[in-house]
Design a protein around this motif. Structure first.
Motif, mmCIF file in Angstrom:
data_model
loop_
_atom_site.group_PDB
_atom_site.id
_atom_site.type_symbol
_atom_site.label_atom_id
_atom_site.label_comp_id
_atom_site.label_asym_id
_atom_site.label_seq_id
_atom_site.Cartn_x
_atom_site.Cartn_y
_atom_site.Cartn_z
ATOM 1 N N CYS A 161 0.859 -1.186 0.000
ATOM 2 C CA CYS A 161 0.000 0.000 0.000
ATOM 3 C C CYS A 161 0.900 1.243 0.000
ATOM 4 O O CYS A 161 1.900 1.300 0.710
ATOM 5 C CB CYS A 161 -0.872 -0.046 1.252
ATOM 6 S SG CYS A 161 -1.673 1.504 1.658
ATOM 7 N N CYS B 119 0.492 2.978 3.966
ATOM 8 C CA CYS B 119 1.027 2.287 5.159
ATOM 9 C C CYS B 119 2.218 1.398 4.822
ATOM 10 O O CYS B 119 2.895 0.890 5.716
ATOM 11 C CB CYS B 119 -0.074 1.486 5.847
ATOM 12 S SG CYS B 119 -0.693 0.093 4.880
ATOM 13 N N CYS C 204 -4.491 0.129 0.468
ATOM 14 C CA CYS C 204 -5.175 -1.015 1.065
ATOM 15 C C CYS C 204 -6.539 -0.555 1.581
ATOM 16 O O CYS C 204 -6.814 0.651 1.644
ATOM 17 C CB CYS C 204 -4.335 -1.624 2.191
ATOM 18 S SG CYS C 204 -4.277 -0.630 3.698
ATOM 19 N N CYS D 247 -6.433 1.901 4.636
ATOM 20 C CA CYS D 247 -5.989 3.262 4.304
ATOM 21 C C CYS D 247 -7.050 3.986 3.471
ATOM 22 O O CYS D 247 -7.268 5.183 3.634
ATOM 23 C CB CYS D 247 -4.653 3.229 3.579
ATOM 24 S SG CYS D 247 -3.296 2.776 4.683
HETATM 25 ZN ZN LIG Z 1 -2.488 0.857 3.691
#
Ligand SMILES: [Zn+2]
Length: 240
Positions: A3, A6, A57, A60
């Motif tokens: 991602c 993150c 993701c 997020c």
């Molecule tokens: Zn993420």
């Protein structure tokens, strides 16, 4: 693929770079997005289902959606704000600094890390990592950094929402900024390692939740000389 926010390995969602709610008025009858470019040699863009790519993701994506929802309520009505208009300047108070600023930062950052050709002119360099860390921490940072000027675009009598333009780099009052046009606004987002300072910081969103929006005609937008002059005028505008 990790991602982008993150950095954890996860199944990635097809994320919008410019949030979906800002496209709502932009789809034509065939649900294709009308994307215009102000760069004359480039043809108009037509993209299916907006500009999306696998970036974030699920967790997020949801984190950003909270700030997007707040911005949507600010721009479309649904939160209580104090609004005072003086000529072509609209002063807005009672904004939630943290949520609205994080929304602005999230659009800037997503455009910077996007691999879509549409966002190729948004080159954030070291600021991409600085913005990622702010977003990950849910920290809006200082009002003096990554501030945003918003211009409300009028078209004839109404508000001009049906336009999205390829973002580009502009120089405003000696600062680097990236210009976005979506949702009926021109957003000039400053990207610098230095504080914005007065008088520019009188128009960007303050920690107390005040901001000034300059109204202007959408048809004048290509003229960046007048854009710059108006910014200076805006900087001299009486403070809130
Ligand atoms: Zn993420």
């Amino acid at each position: 693929m990790p991602c982008a926010l993150c950095l954890q390995e996860a199944e990635l969602r097809r994320s919008h770079v410019i949030p979906e709610f800002l496209y709502e008025t932009l789809y034509d009858e065939k649900h294709r997005l009308q994307v215009l470019s102000i760069i004359p040699e480039q043809a108009n863009w037509r993209e299916q289902k907006g500009l999306r790519e696998r970036l974030l993701c699920d967790a997020c994506e949801q984190k950003l959606s909270v700030w997007e929802r707040y911005a949507s309520l600010v721009l479309k009505g649904g939160v209580s704000l104090t609004v005072r208009q003086e000529g072509n300047i609209v002063h807005i108070s009672d904004l939630d600094y943290r949520q609205f600023k994080l929304f602005q930062l999230s659009v800037l950052w997503r455009a910077g890390v996007s691999s879509l050709q549409f966002f190729e002119n948004v080159q954030l360099g070291k600021h991409a990592e600085a913005l990622r860390q702010l977003l990950l921490a849910g920290d809006p940072g200082s009002p003096e950094r990554y501030g945003c000027f918003m211009f409300g675009l009028k078209h004839e009598a109404g508000v001009f929402t049906g336009l999205i333009m390829q973002p580009g780099k502009v120089r405003l009052s000696g600062h680097i900024a990236y210009r976005f046009v979506f949702g009926g606004f021109l957003w000039a987002m400053f990207v610098s390692s230095h504080d914005l300072g007065a008088p520019l910081n009188q128009c960007t969103l303050s920690a107390a939740g005040n901001m000034a929006i300059l109204l202007r005609n959408a048809t004048d937008m290509e003229n960046l000389v007048s854009f710059s002059a108006e910014l200076d005028q805006m900087g001299r505008a009486p403070s809130r």
